[in-house]
Design a protein around this motif. Structure first.
Motif, short mmCIF file in Angstrom:
data_model
loop_
_atom_site.label_atom_id
_atom_site.label_comp_id
_atom_site.label_asym_id
_atom_site.label_seq_id
_atom_site.Cartn_x
_atom_site.Cartn_y
_atom_site.Cartn_z
N GLN A 1 0.69 -1.20 -0.06
CA GLN A 1 -0.03 0.26 -0.15
C GLN A 1 0.68 1.28 -0.17
O GLN A 1 0.36 2.47 -0.04
CB GLN A 1 -1.01 0.07 1.18
N LYS A 2 1.98 1.12 -0.32
CA LYS A 2 3.08 2.33 -0.18
C LYS A 2 2.68 3.61 -0.83
O LYS A 2 2.62 4.64 -0.57
CB LYS A 2 4.49 1.83 -0.63
N ASP A 3 2.24 3.13 -2.26
CA ASP A 3 1.82 4.25 -3.23
C ASP A 3 0.25 4.16 -3.58
O ASP A 3 -0.23 5.02 -4.50
CB ASP A 3 2.57 4.14 -4.32
N PHE A 4 -0.47 3.46 -2.50
CA PHE A 4 -1.87 3.57 -2.82
C PHE A 4 -2.57 4.88 -2.65
O PHE A 4 -2.40 5.40 -1.50
CB PHE A 4 -2.19 2.46 -1.90
N LEU A 5 -3.22 5.24 -3.47
CA LEU A 5 -3.87 6.69 -3.56
C LEU A 5 -5.03 6.58 -2.60
O LEU A 5 -5.75 7.58 -2.45
CB LEU A 5 -4.02 7.30 -4.89
N ASP A 6 -5.85 5.66 -2.66
CA ASP A 6 -7.12 5.58 -2.02
C ASP A 6 -6.92 6.01 -0.50
O ASP A 6 -6.39 4.99 0.19
CB ASP A 6 -7.71 4.28 -2.09
N PRO A 7 -7.61 7.13 0.01
CA PRO A 7 -7.39 7.31 1.56
C PRO A 7 -7.83 6.16 2.48
O PRO A 7 -7.71 6.20 3.73
CB PRO A 7 -7.94 8.71 1.52
N ALA A 8 -8.85 5.58 1.94
CA ALA A 8 -9.45 4.39 2.90
C ALA A 8 -8.50 3.13 3.05
O ALA A 8 -8.83 2.69 3.80
CB ALA A 8 -10.89 4.26 2.28
N GLY A 9 -7.64 3.13 1.88
CA GLY A 9 -6.77 1.88 2.17
C GLY A 9 -7.60 0.79 1.92
O GLY A 9 -8.72 0.80 1.67
N VAL A 10 -6.85 -0.48 1.96
CA VAL A 10 -7.20 -1.82 1.83
C VAL A 10 -8.11 -2.20 3.13
O VAL A 10 -7.58 -1.87 4.21
CB VAL A 10 -6.39 -2.79 1.37
N THR A 11 -9.34 -2.76 2.93
CA THR A 11 -9.93 -3.20 4.11
C THR A 11 -9.78 -4.70 4.42
O THR A 11 -9.53 -5.34 3.15
CB THR A 11 -11.42 -2.82 4.07
N GLN A 12 -10.25 -5.11 5.38
CA GLN A 12 -10.15 -6.59 5.84
C GLN A 12 -11.31 -7.25 4.94
O GLN A 12 -11.33 -8.31 4.41
CB GLN A 12 -10.51 -6.88 7.04
N ALA A 13 -12.40 -6.57 4.75
CA ALA A 13 -13.44 -7.09 3.78
C ALA A 13 -12.83 -7.29 2.18
O ALA A 13 -13.11 -8.42 1.66
CB ALA A 13 -14.56 -5.92 3.57
N ASP A 14 -12.08 -6.34 1.71
CA ASP A 14 -11.31 -6.63 0.55
C ASP A 14 -10.39 -7.90 0.35
O ASP A 14 -10.66 -8.69 -0.35
CB ASP A 14 -10.66 -5.32 0.25
N LEU A 15 -9.63 -8.08 1.80
CA LEU A 15 -8.92 -9.36 1.66
C LEU A 15 -9.80 -10.53 2.01
O LEU A 15 -9.57 -11.73 1.28
CB LEU A 15 -7.98 -9.19 2.87
N ASN A 16 -10.72 -10.46 2.72
CA ASN A 16 -11.98 -11.52 2.79
C ASN A 16 -12.33 -12.13 1.57
O ASN A 16 -12.86 -13.33 1.45
CB ASN A 16 -12.83 -11.37 4.01
N ARG A 17 -12.51 -11.13 0.61
CA ARG A 17 -13.34 -11.49 -0.71
C ARG A 17 -12.13 -12.39 -1.45
O ARG A 17 -12.57 -13.24 -2.16
CB ARG A 17 -13.68 -10.26 -1.42
N ILE A 18 -11.19 -11.98 -1.44
CA ILE A 18 -9.75 -12.44 -2.40
C ILE A 18 -9.81 -14.06 -1.58
O ILE A 18 -9.81 -15.04 -2.17
CB ILE A 18 -8.77 -11.90 -2.19
N ILE A 19 -9.72 -14.09 -0.25
CA ILE A 19 -9.53 -15.51 0.39
C ILE A 19 -10.55 -16.29 0.24
O ILE A 19 -10.16 -17.32 -0.24
CB ILE A 19 -9.36 -15.17 1.97
N GLN A 20 -11.78 -15.93 0.29
CA GLN A 20 -12.98 -16.62 0.15
C GLN A 20 -13.04 -17.07 -1.43
O GLN A 20 -13.72 -18.13 -1.65
CB GLN A 20 -14.09 -16.10 0.54
N SER A 21 -12.58 -16.64 -2.28
CA SER A 21 -12.76 -16.92 -3.63
C SER A 21 -11.73 -17.76 -4.40
O SER A 21 -11.87 -18.39 -5.22
CB SER A 21 -12.82 -15.62 -4.41
N VAL A 22 -10.50 -17.96 -3.36
CA VAL A 22 -9.29 -18.91 -3.81
C VAL A 22 -9.86 -20.26 -4.20
O VAL A 22 -10.43 -20.84 -3.27
CB VAL A 22 -8.22 -18.75 -3.05
N GLN A 23 -9.44 -20.78 -5.23
CA GLN A 23 -9.53 -22.12 -5.67
C GLN A 23 -8.68 -22.73 -6.53
O GLN A 23 -8.34 -21.92 -7.34
CB GLN A 23 -11.09 -22.23 -6.04
N ARG A 24 -8.26 -23.69 -6.67
CA ARG A 24 -7.49 -24.57 -7.54
C ARG A 24 -8.34 -24.69 -8.78
O ARG A 24 -9.31 -24.94 -8.96
CB ARG A 24 -6.93 -25.93 -7.13
#
Length: 263
Positions: A227-250
């Motif tokens: 997130q060093k150069d991330f321009l969104d003032p809200a930043g990444v949220t845990q909800a964003d990460l959860n969506r990625i994690i829950q969607s992972v499949q082989r």
């Protein structure tokens, strides 16, 4: 004369006890010193994630290294994306970066076997584990307070000291802001970093990077968000990460990666 023999016998027995006990004393001393002055971050343990919300913004479906997952962003800058043999670094027009990589099954166990010049089976037996996830969970949950300081077996002393030393090097500094168990129905692993935290050692100051490891019987998917150069003032949220994690499949296919917009 008889008294002298008794004294000599007592001295001999004492010396024998000292000689026999010396290795054990050394092992105990090693454990006590490690517990008293433990390696950095060896006290950290993963915790259960409390926020299980999912981001619902339109996003992108990605497929890399035999894994498919969704990200809640659709502004990938293809021109700045860099692909390597074992990883890809995605850059978004917002300045956010996502590094994706993967390791084969028992990557850690095979590495330990090579380091100790033994076999993976011996490593599994020594640590009572059968997968990389089991090994990391055993290592991550061990703390200096749980060491068996007075154990008679030298194997226990060296194993616990070794685990704490490896743990201190394996855990990222970001884990000091948050260290969690994460996963879905087919993958389980760890998240190092709270995406909303502002680590004091970051210069320039920015929100924390986050590293995610997701294990299955077919290997491990590694995701790291910067997130060093991330321009969104809200930043990444845990909800964003959860969506990625829950969607992972082989998925079946080659190691080469590809990206496709989600419809």
């Amino acid at each position: 004369m008889r008294q002298i023999r008794r004294i000599l016998l007592l001295i001999a027995v004492t010396i024998a006890v000292i000689v026999l006990a010396a290795p054990w004393i050394g092992d105990v001393y090693l454990s006590i010193e490690t517990a008293k002055d433990p390696p950095r971050r060896s006290r950290l343990v993963p915790r259960e994630l409390l926020d299980h919300s999912l981001a619902t913004a339109p996003g992108t479906k990605l497929s890399y290294f035999g894994y498919e997952f969704e990200i809640p962003w659709n502004d990938i800058d293809v021109a700045k994306t860099k692909s390597y043999r074992d990883m890809v670094v995605l850059t978004f027009r917002s300045g956010l970066k996502l590094m994706v990589g993967a390791t084969p099954p028992k990557f850690w166990l095979d590495g330990l076997a090579g380091y100790s010049k033994t076999t993976a089976a011996v490593v599994e037996q020594s640590y009572g584990v059968h997968s990389d996830y089991d090994f990391l969970k055993t290592m991550y949950t061990l703390t200096p307070n749980e060491m068996h300081l007075w154990a008679f077996s030298p194997r226990i002393h060296y194993r616990e000291t070794f685990l704490l030393v490896v743990k201190s090097t394996a855990i990222l500094p970001e884990a000091e802001t948050g260290f969690y168990y994460v996963g879905n129905s087919t993958n389980q692993g760890f998240q190092e970093g709270d995406p909303q935290a502002w680590p004091s050692n970051y210069s320039p100051k920015s929100r924390s990077s986050v590293a995610i490891q997701l294990f299955s019987d077919r290997g491990c998917l590694n995701l790291t968000l910067f997130q060093k150069d991330f321009l969104d003032p809200a930043g990444v949220t845990q909800a964003d990460l959860n969506r990625i994690i829950q969607s992972v499949q082989r998925v079946s296919g080659s190691v080469a990666g590809k990206a496709a917009l989600q419809h």
